[in-house]
Enzyme design. Structure first.
Site, PDB file in Angstrom:
ATOM      1  NE  ARG A  66       1.114  -8.091  -2.916  1.00  0.00           N
ATOM      2  CZ  ARG A  66       0.124  -7.987  -2.054  1.00  0.00           C
ATOM      3  NH1 ARG A  66      -0.790  -7.039  -2.169  1.00  0.00           N
ATOM      4  NH2 ARG A  66       0.025  -8.846  -1.068  1.00  0.00           N
ATOM      5  CD  GLU A  88       2.120 -11.469  -1.367  1.00  0.00           C
ATOM      6  OE1 GLU A  88       2.226 -10.886  -2.468  1.00  0.00           O
ATOM      7  OE2 GLU A  88       1.401 -11.042  -0.446  1.00  0.00           O
ATOM      8  CD  GLU A  91      -3.140  -9.642   7.611  1.00  0.00           C
ATOM      9  OE1 GLU A  91      -2.340  -9.839   6.676  1.00  0.00           O
ATOM     10  OE2 GLU A  91      -4.177  -8.967   7.484  1.00  0.00           O
ATOM     11  CG  ASP A 104      -5.778 -11.742   2.870  1.00  0.00           C
ATOM     12  OD1 ASP A 104      -4.557 -11.883   2.742  1.00  0.00           O
ATOM     13  OD2 ASP A 104      -6.305 -10.707   3.305  1.00  0.00           O
ATOM     14  NE  ARG A 126     -10.640 -11.767  -0.410  1.00  0.00           N
ATOM     15  CZ  ARG A 126     -10.197 -11.180   0.691  1.00  0.00           C
ATOM     16  NH1 ARG A 126     -11.046 -10.761   1.600  1.00  0.00           N
ATOM     17  NH2 ARG A 126      -8.905 -11.002   0.883  1.00  0.00           N
ATOM     18  CD1 TRP A 140     -14.928  -5.917   4.462  1.00  0.00           C
ATOM     19  CD2 TRP A 140     -12.982  -5.862   3.359  1.00  0.00           C
ATOM     20  NE1 TRP A 140     -14.431  -4.642   4.550  1.00  0.00           N
ATOM     21  CE2 TRP A 140     -13.238  -4.574   3.891  1.00  0.00           C
ATOM     22  CE3 TRP A 140     -11.805  -6.063   2.634  1.00  0.00           C
ATOM     23  CZ2 TRP A 140     -12.369  -3.492   3.702  1.00  0.00           C
ATOM     24  CZ3 TRP A 140     -10.934  -4.992   2.452  1.00  0.00           C
ATOM     25  CH2 TRP A 140     -11.225  -3.728   2.974  1.00  0.00           C
ATOM     26  CE  LYS A 184      -3.526  -3.989  -1.702  1.00  0.00           C
ATOM     27  NZ  LYS A 184      -3.511  -4.045  -0.212  1.00  0.00           N
ATOM     28  CD  GLU A 226      -6.955  -5.570   0.700  1.00  0.00           C
ATOM     29  OE1 GLU A 226      -5.839  -5.131   1.017  1.00  0.00           O
ATOM     30  OE2 GLU A 226      -7.494  -6.557   1.262  1.00  0.00           O
ATOM     31  CG  ASN A 250      -1.893  -1.151   1.181  1.00  0.00           C
ATOM     32  OD1 ASN A 250      -2.382  -1.503   0.104  1.00  0.00           O
ATOM     33  ND2 ASN A 250      -2.200  -1.738   2.324  1.00  0.00           N
TER      34      ASN A 250
END
Ligand code: GCW
Length: 838
Positions: free
Chosen positions: A340, A408, A414, A386, A357, A563, A303, A307, A226
């Site tokens: 990405r 990746e 996380e 994710d 998704r 999401w 990216k 998002e 980001n």
């Protein structure tokens, strides 16, 4: 003064090495002294000279590292040389260096870049240990491999070992912001940036570079995907060049994450349309400017359209258009762009049964196969969602015959406990890397071969999101270092077994005491399954607070929002129907052999069954157990396993240095408490939703537990909690800010005996409450609630456990918990539990 110093020095110098406080900073490069026997064993095979025939900075690093490592492990100081001496020596140099300066060694081979060759050679009765390679980076890798052999007590005489890395590109990404914060970083602030500029002191960067080099990692992107456009500003580039300088001697190329809107936001062009000539020129000029400052710059990570990041969709252009405009600017310099594949609609319609998704990466990229330039690589997260606790391999792997594909992986934990929970990810990564995508009939085509560029036409790579920080442990948890170690080892050689990698790491990090090695392996290797068990088994995904901190338990957080991480649990059943026949068609994105496995409930492995299918709670799985009972049982199994980890770790007291022993124990005890919070929360949620009781009678029944709301309260008020499952009984008691203190008491009516008294309370990160526990008038313990947790409110993540061991209780005893609130924290209490002493 001088005298004091001298006598202190004498004391310190005479302490056994194991008693020095270790911080974890040296990670697996501690080079701790070997046993006397091992030192003796290397007496003849380790010579007195290390000669470096090359002149690259990396070869110089290799020479210095060998001197440093052998000094640490063998207590010997080797001599440096730059020519082949007449006595035995370690000889460093590329094959071409050797052919030029030491033809007498008679070495020749064809080797791929970054591979190395450790070779014992005798010339005129003199023994040399040659560490050579096609390029200087390979020489450095060979040096580390040699040192690792010694640290692991493996022989170094009669060597003839050639190794070649699996994939050409082995990078880490650091999601570091220019202000020094790190997105999803749990080990403190950035080692690179602070308050908008590069840090003055880059010594930690150098040490991180060594760690990466020791694993064969050859690139690093040093800012958040980001991305802040300021990283490309003319003022920043010289600063970034300083960081590149720190990495260069370790063979690690520097790269940057970029924002696709930069030509407009930074370059002040009216557009960032990738087909606009002024935009094309801007990317070219910017890239040239970077290469001027950093001639070996690695490339960019992008990216876009994800998002909330801008991307080519603004101009109705494709991802290939976007990737190529940057790829073409990099091409003349030999750079690459990692584009990405993590592109999805985060405003999806949760009421649309076809919205999914998991489909997004494939739907977005597959149609563009063949349109990407050859230095544009699609960077694909291991799974289609994710970084959840378990996902199938992304169907995009191997689906693009003419596009480079990288995997990746997320080293930073996380969704996997954020370094407060011990979760070792190597077994999970291996499962994905070994997964056969069935790209070809006949021969297996596992993900590891695809990303190594061995299946489809283009080379790919392996990328890990690392996010180290200033904390001495690098990750905020000593055991989390094993994830970086394992990532690097797998990037080098995905065929290494998880057991081998784990044992290497433990021996290098904690020493080779067999009990330590065995215990750490038992804990690490089972920890993924354990965490999955007490969070979201059966392919449910992690069940954390998806719109919040990604840490605390919150079963419904992922539902009814855009999401798209839905598990679709309702009163009758749970799971996401992704079949072709009746669901979203996701399974149809795989090649037929894989699709066949996931398309029907019967063929889908239980581990992923709720990822692929929606099932009634009463459905009997392949295991022979119902869905609901599996959910209940797994959660108990997971929580019990962590309790055992803490117990097993205690057996290592005295066998691991005290500082790290204490840290790991505290971490495991915290995790044991958290696992119970998760267990109860998820189980109670499903029990309520399904209306089906636990066949073993555990869920909702907690022997010895007394809810705070049922205690005699003074000052405390009862507060219902949302979501209900984060507090036992759905309620907690809170002591309003400003109150001097509140108390909750009970009269003990059990039998006389030793009892553990457990206090379940809440410890947020925005206050430091104070607790005291009394039996009668006697205070038996007090503590402050100031643990490092990622939650600023009462929730599963702040739910904490204090165990007071072995309290002598008698019937009629008054037990009283006293809480003093502070800051935004209300000294909240959930329950106490009085159980026979352990
Ligand atoms: O899982 C999400 C993370 C974001 C991250 C994003 C991504 C850097 O929550 O923090 O953004 O993935 O991978 O781009």
């Amino acid at each position: 003064m001088k005298k004091i110093f001298v006598s202190l020095f004498v004391i310190v110098a005479s302490l056994p090495a194991s008693l020095f406080a270790e911080t974890g900073y040296n990670a697996w490069l501690r080079y701790a002294p070997l046993s006397d026997a091992a030192v003796r064993a290397y007496r003849d095979s380790v010579p007195a000279v290390v000669a470096n025939l090359g002149n690259a900075a990396t070869e110089r690093s290799a020479q210095q590292e060998l001197i440093r490592g052998l000094r640490g492990m063998l207590n010997r100081n080797l001599r440096e040389d730059s020519r082949v001496p007449a006595e035995g020596a370690i000889i460093l140099g590329t094959l071409s260096d050797l052919q030029k300066s030491a033809p007498q060694l008679g070495l020749s081979a064809t080797m791929p870049p970054d591979g190395f060759w450790l070779k014992s050679v005798t010339v005129n009765r003199v023994r040399y240990t040659v560490i050579t390679a096609q390029n200087d980076r390979g020489v450095l890798y060979g040096g580390f491999a040699f040192l690792r052999r010694i640290a692991l007590n493996e022989p170094v005489s009669d060597l003839d070992i050639k190794q070649t890395p699996s994939a050409p590109v082995r990078w880490v990404d650091e999601w570091n912001n220019i202000d020094g914060t790190i997105e999803r970083g749990y080990g403190g602030r950035s080692i690179f940036w602070d308050a908008g500029h590069v840090r003055d002191d880059l010594s930690r960067v150098t040490d991180y570079a060594r760690m990466l080099a020791s694993l064969g990692i050859n690139g690093i992107s040093v800012n958040n995907v980001n991305a802040n456009t300021l990283f490309l500003s003319p003022e920043m580039i010289p600063q970034i060049a300083r960081v590149a300088d720190a990495f260069r001697p370790w063979g690690v190329k520097l790269a940057l994450a970029i924002d696709f809107g930069s030509p407009q936001s930074l370059g002040k062009l009216p557009t960032y349309d990738p087909l606009d000539p002024t935009v094309i020129a801007w990317w070219k000029a910017k890239t040239d400017e970077i290469y001027k400052a950093i001639p070996d710059f690695g490339g960019f990570v992008l990216k876009a359209d994800s998002e909330g990041r801008v991307g080519p969709s603004t101009y109705n252009r494709t991802h290939a258009d976007a990737a190529n405009v940057v790829a073409r600017a990099l091409k003349p310099h030999g750079g690459v762009i990692f584009y990405r594949g993590f592109v999805y609609d985060h405003h999806a319609n949760w009421e649309d049964p076809k919205a999914d998704r998991a489909r997004a990466a494939y739907d977005n990229f597959h149609p563009l196969d063949g349109k990407f330039d050859d230095n544009a690589i699609i960077q694909i997260k291991n799974g289609p969602i994710d970084f959840q606790i378990r996902e199938p391999a992304s169907p995009l792997f191997g689906s693009m015959e003419n596009t480079g594909q990288a995997i990746e992986l997320q080293i930073t934990q996380e969704y996997n406990g954020q370094a407060r929970h011990l979760v070792y990810l190597v077994p999970m990564w291996k499962e994905t890397l070994d997964f056969d995508m069935h790209v070809r009939d006949g021969a297996p085509t596992p993900v590891k071969a695809i990303v190594a560029g061995k299946v489809t036409a283009r080379p790919g790579g392996i990328v890990g999101v690392s996010n180290v920080g200033l904390d001495d442990s690098w990750y905020g948890n000593q055991m989390s270092q094993a994830n970086l170690y394992g990532f690097g080892r797998l990037a080098w050689d995905p065929d290494l077994s998880a057991q081998r990698i784990t044992d290497e790491w433990t021996k290098l990090t904690f020493g080779d005491d067999p009990l330590v090695v065995r215990t750490v392996a038992d804990i690490q290797l089972s920890s993924w399954r354990t965490y999955e068990n007490y969070t979201g088994p059966l392919g449910l995904q992690t069940l954390t607070d998806i719109t919040g901190n990604h840490y605390s338990v919150n079963v419904e957080a992922s539902e009814r929002n855009g999401w798209g991480q839905w598990h679709k649990a309702d009163a009758k059943g749970v799971g996401f129907d992704r079949s072709v026949a009746t669901g979203t068609g996701f399974t149809g994105q795989y090649r037929p052999a894989v699709m066949k496995m996931y398309e029907t409930v019967e063929n889908t492995p239980d581990d992923l069954v709720l990822f692929m299918h929606h099932l009634p709670y009463t459905k009997v799985l392949r295991s022979g157990k119902t869905v609901i009972q599996t959910i209940y049982d797994d959660h108990y199994e997971g929580a019990d396993a962590v309790a055992k980890y803490a117990k097993d770790w205690k057996a290592l007291k005295g066998r691991v240095d005290e500082a790290r022993y204490d840290q790991v124990l505290a971490q495991l005890e915290y995790q044991a408490g958290q696992a119970i919070v998760w267990r109860d929360a998820v189980n109670n949620w499903f029990a309520k939703e399904s209306g089906i009781a636990d066949a073993k009678g555990r869920v909702g029944h907690y022997p010895g537990r007394i809810e705070a709301e049922a205690m005699r309260l003074a000052g405390y008020t009862v507060k219902p909690q949302t979501p209900f499952e984060i507090a036992s009984g759905g309620q907690a008691v809170e002591c309003a800010a400003g109150t001097a203190k509140c108390t909750a008491g009970i009269k003990y009516d059990g039998e006389a005996g030793w009892r553990d008294v457990v206090v379940q309370y809440f410890d947020q990160n925005n206050g430091v409450s104070h607790f005291r526990v009394f039996v009668g008038n006697q205070q038996i313990v007090e503590w402050v609630a100031n643990d490092r947790v990622p939650s600023a409110k009462i929730d599963g993540g702040s739910s904490a456990r204090h165990v007071i061991p072995a309290v002598a209780l008698r019937p009629g005893d008054e037990i009283r918990v006293e809480g003093v609130p502070e800051g935004r924290e209300t000294a909240a209490l959930d329950y106490i539990e009085i159980v026979p002493a352990n």
